[in-house]
Design a protein around this motif. Structure first.
Motif: not given
Ligand SMILES: [Zn+2]
Length: 194
Positions: A47-52
């Motif tokens: 999971l990636s906050s940055g990509r989200t």
């Protein structure tokens, strides 16, 4: 539909989801936040906050929004949300955090260890973890960039439902940090696959 599973206060849990499965995470008593972390079933994507933030164009997510992996694939879509306010900025609380910010000297239950322990049972070495999906956690960003907490908006029985967009290994933690939970002692969470 799976039986409802309880996550005891300050503890974690792990589960696998097949693409298309729906995971409902419930706050049975209200006012309790938790952490979710996701890996692809083979452990190659996380999971990636940055990509989200990048693909969604915002830092707050709710119904219809997608949580993306670090390799730019959709992992989870939020399909229903009773609460409407969650956090993707903060890293899971950790033993070091309790030592630095709260002066804890011995061991303190923490989401980082709960999440990593749950994922280890699936053969995934997750540590160190960056930002998690901190469901029901109400953090706001002031215009000058300062961060503030409010108590979770979840009431007893509220839930969020996420649909798996790929086969996943999921870790959940009922957060023991009272700061994120309106100063209340840690409470349990629950989940079911529907
Ligand atoms: Zn926590």
């Amino acid at each position: 539909m799976s039986e409802r599973q309880l996550i005891p206060a300050a503890h974690g849990a792990g589960l696998r989801l097949k693409r298309g499965d729906r995971l409902r995470v419930i706050d049975p008593e209200g006012g309790q936040s938790g952490d979710l972390f996701a890996f692809s079933a083979d452990g190659s994507q996380r999971l990636s906050s940055g990509r989200t933030f990048d693909y969604g164009g915002k830092i707050y997510v709710s119904t219809g929004d997608v949580l993306w992996s670090d390799r730019s694939n959709p992992m989870l879509t939020i399909v229903s949300d009773d609460v409407g306010k969650h956090d993707l900025l903060y890293a899971p609380c950790s033993l070091e955090m309790y030592r630095k910010q709260y002066g804890v000297t011995g061991y303190h239950a923490n989401c980082h260890d709960n999440l990593c322990g749950a994922l280890r049972e699936f053969g995934i070495e997750a540590a160190p973890l960056a930002s998690a999906f901190n469901f029901f956690m109400d953090a706001d960003v002031a215009p000058d960039g300062r961060l503030t907490f409010s108590p979770p908006r979840s009431r007893a029985g509220d839930s969020i439902v996420l649909r798996a967009e790929m086969d996943l290994a999921i870790a959940l933690s009922a957060c023991p940090a009272s700061t994120c939970n309106g100063g209340a002692p840690p409470k349990p969470l629950a989940y079911e696959v529907i």
